[in-house]
Design a protein around this motif. Structure first.
Motif, short mmCIF file in Angstrom:
data_model
loop_
_atom_site.label_atom_id
_atom_site.label_comp_id
_atom_site.label_asym_id
_atom_site.label_seq_id
_atom_site.Cartn_x
_atom_site.Cartn_y
_atom_site.Cartn_z
N GLY A 61 30.64 48.39 40.38
CA GLY A 61 31.82 49.23 40.16
C GLY A 61 31.50 50.59 39.59
O GLY A 61 32.39 51.31 39.15
N LEU A 62 30.20 50.95 39.62
CA LEU A 62 29.80 52.27 39.08
C LEU A 62 30.58 53.40 39.76
O LEU A 62 30.62 53.48 40.98
CB LEU A 62 28.30 52.48 39.32
CG LEU A 62 27.72 53.83 38.86
CD1 LEU A 62 27.69 53.89 37.34
CD2 LEU A 62 26.31 54.03 39.41
N ARG A 63 31.21 54.28 38.97
CA ARG A 63 31.98 55.40 39.53
C ARG A 63 31.40 56.75 39.14
O ARG A 63 31.64 57.74 39.82
CB ARG A 63 33.45 55.33 39.06
CG ARG A 63 34.20 54.09 39.51
CD ARG A 63 34.19 53.91 41.02
NE ARG A 63 34.91 54.94 41.74
CZ ARG A 63 36.14 54.82 42.22
NH1 ARG A 63 36.79 53.68 42.08
NH2 ARG A 63 36.72 55.81 42.86
N ALA A 111 32.11 50.70 45.61
CA ALA A 111 33.22 50.84 44.65
C ALA A 111 34.28 51.81 45.17
O ALA A 111 35.29 52.02 44.50
CB ALA A 111 32.68 51.32 43.31
N GLY A 112 34.05 52.42 46.33
CA GLY A 112 35.06 53.30 46.92
C GLY A 112 34.87 54.77 46.58
O GLY A 112 35.76 55.58 46.81
N GLY A 113 33.71 55.13 46.04
CA GLY A 113 33.42 56.54 45.78
C GLY A 113 33.11 56.78 44.32
O GLY A 113 33.09 55.85 43.51
N GLY A 114 32.85 58.05 43.99
CA GLY A 114 32.52 58.38 42.60
C GLY A 114 31.90 59.76 42.49
O GLY A 114 32.03 60.58 43.40
N VAL A 115 31.23 59.97 41.37
CA VAL A 115 30.62 61.29 41.09
C VAL A 115 29.17 61.09 40.64
O VAL A 115 28.90 60.28 39.75
CB VAL A 115 31.39 62.04 39.96
CG1 VAL A 115 30.72 63.39 39.67
CG2 VAL A 115 32.86 62.23 40.32
N ILE A 116 28.27 61.81 41.28
CA ILE A 116 26.88 61.87 40.81
C ILE A 116 26.69 63.26 40.21
O ILE A 116 26.89 64.27 40.89
CB ILE A 116 25.88 61.63 41.95
CG1 ILE A 116 26.05 60.20 42.50
CG2 ILE A 116 24.44 61.85 41.46
CD1 ILE A 116 25.21 59.89 43.73
N ARG A 158 31.20 62.51 45.25
CA ARG A 158 31.05 63.94 44.97
C ARG A 158 29.75 64.13 44.20
O ARG A 158 29.48 63.38 43.26
CB ARG A 158 32.24 64.36 44.12
CG ARG A 158 32.58 65.80 44.14
CD ARG A 158 33.88 66.02 43.34
NE ARG A 158 33.67 67.12 42.44
CZ ARG A 158 33.81 67.08 41.13
NH1 ARG A 158 34.17 65.98 40.52
NH2 ARG A 158 33.58 68.16 40.43
N VAL A 159 28.95 65.10 44.59
CA VAL A 159 27.72 65.41 43.86
C VAL A 159 27.92 66.76 43.18
O VAL A 159 28.32 67.73 43.84
CB VAL A 159 26.50 65.47 44.81
CG1 VAL A 159 25.23 65.81 44.04
CG2 VAL A 159 26.35 64.15 45.56
N ILE A 160 27.66 66.81 41.87
CA ILE A 160 27.74 68.10 41.18
C ILE A 160 26.46 68.36 40.40
O ILE A 160 25.70 67.43 40.10
CB ILE A 160 28.98 68.20 40.24
CG1 ILE A 160 28.91 67.16 39.11
CG2 ILE A 160 30.26 68.08 41.02
CD1 ILE A 160 29.97 67.37 38.03
N GLU A 161 26.26 69.63 40.11
CA GLU A 161 25.05 70.05 39.37
C GLU A 161 25.51 70.85 38.15
O GLU A 161 26.27 71.80 38.28
CB GLU A 161 24.18 70.93 40.28
CG GLU A 161 22.99 71.52 39.55
CD GLU A 161 22.13 72.40 40.46
OE1 GLU A 161 22.43 72.54 41.66
OE2 GLU A 161 21.15 72.96 39.93
N ILE A 162 25.04 70.43 36.99
CA ILE A 162 25.31 71.17 35.76
C ILE A 162 24.04 71.93 35.39
O ILE A 162 22.95 71.33 35.31
CB ILE A 162 25.69 70.23 34.59
CG1 ILE A 162 26.79 69.24 34.99
CG2 ILE A 162 26.04 71.03 33.34
CD1 ILE A 162 28.16 69.83 35.16
#
Ligand SMILES: NC(=O)c1ccc[n+]([C@@H]2O[C@H](COP(=O)([O-])OP(=O)(O)OC[C@H]3O[C@@H](n4cnc5c(N)ncnc54)[C@H](OP(=O)(O)O)[C@@H]3O)[C@@H](O)[C@H]2O)c1
Length: 258
Positions: A61-63, A111-116, A158-162
């Motif tokens: 279930g990791l989101r 899990a249906g999607g998430g954010v990396i 969604r992949v984001i970069e900080i």
């Protein structure tokens, strides 16, 4: 799940996620470092060393995955940086991140999607002398993140970069001294000038808690961009870099460093 949550930015992100209601796993190499983190209903502490594949277990279930674990080295000219330092930095900052991310994608898809969320560095936007190894490891993550974003958008991931600027952590404290390059006569003057320049950004040092608030805002910013800063300096650099012709940006930066 946050990697490298024993201290610094990773710990602050885990605390901020839990405060906003996320069921949070603070992963770290030594779980004793997490003993003082909030109890069972807030943050779960688990052992994970990104360079040890046998230690990587991601929750069903990791989101949200925050790839934060990172290391740096003595700052040396490319000419003098030992190959072992390149290998050590890439083992954690690049290959470790890839190993965790490879496992996160199928879990998140299920899990249906998430954010990396990958933590890189605003230093990749500036040709800072003696930082080639560290910047290269972070720039590799930039490229990996861009390709990954294009691959996994179809799964709702969604992949984001900080790209942090100077955040008050042990890593920043360790780098808060003249570069080891001063030991090399041909680079001493440049290293001394760089150290003088460093004094100018001291006022921009940002507490990890403040950076974490902006990072979690970015994680929750569903339709947001790929890249974010997390402090005034990095947000300003990113805005400058986005708005400027790249050749002109690099020329200006090179002038200020050399
Ligand atoms: N602070 C800044 O100014 C700044 C600026 C730009 C980018 N960053 C990036 O932000 C991230 C966090 O940095 P920080 O400033 O919070 O640094 P930090 O205080 O040195 O913390 C680094 C964290 O990474 C963990 N780590 C190192 N190797 C690991 C491994 N093999 N497996 C799992 N965890 C590992 C450390 O764990 P241990 O406690 O076990 O060593 C620690 O929790 C890094 O990716 C860094 O490159 C920081």
């Amino acid at each position: 799940m946050v990697t490298g949550a024993s201290r610094g930015i990773g710990r602050a992100i885990a605390i901020e996620l839990a405060a906003r209601g996320f069921d949070t796993v603070a992963s770290m190499r030594n779980t004793a470092d997490g003993e003082d983190l909030p109890g069972p209903s807030g943050i779960r502490v688990e052992r994970l060393d990104v360079t040890d594949p046998s230690s990587i277990a991601l929750p069903d279930g990791l989101r949200v995955l925050v790839n934060n674990a990172g290391v740096e080295s003595d700052n040396l000219p490319v000419e003098h940086m030992p190959l072992e330092s390149w290998q050590r930095l890439f083992a954690t900052n690049v290959f470790g991140l890839v190993e965790v991310t490879k496992r996160a994608v199928p879990t998140m898809r299920a899990a249906g999607g998430g954010v990396i969320c990958n933590i890189t560095s605003s230093s990749t936007l500036a040709p800072v002398p003696f930082l080639g190894t560290y910047r290269a490891s972070k720039a590799a993550v930039t490229a990996i993140g861009e390709s990954l974003a294009a691959e996994v958008a179809q799964f709702g991931i969604r992949v984001i970069e900080i790209m942090p600027g100077p955040i008050e952590t042990e890593m920043l404290a360790a780098s808060d001294r003249p570069s080891a390059a001063v030991e090399h006569a041909e680079y001493r003057e440049l290293a001394e000038r760089l150290w003088e320049g460093r004094q100018g950004i001291r006022a921009s040092y940002t507490p990890a808690g403040e950076a974490a608030r902006r990072i979690v805002d970015a994680i929750c910013d569903d339709d947001g961009p790929l890249r974010y800063g997390c402090d005034d300096l990095s947000e300003g650099m990113l805005a400058g870099w986005n708005g400027t012709d790249n050749a002109q940006w690099v020329r200006g930066m090179l002038r200020s460093f050399s």
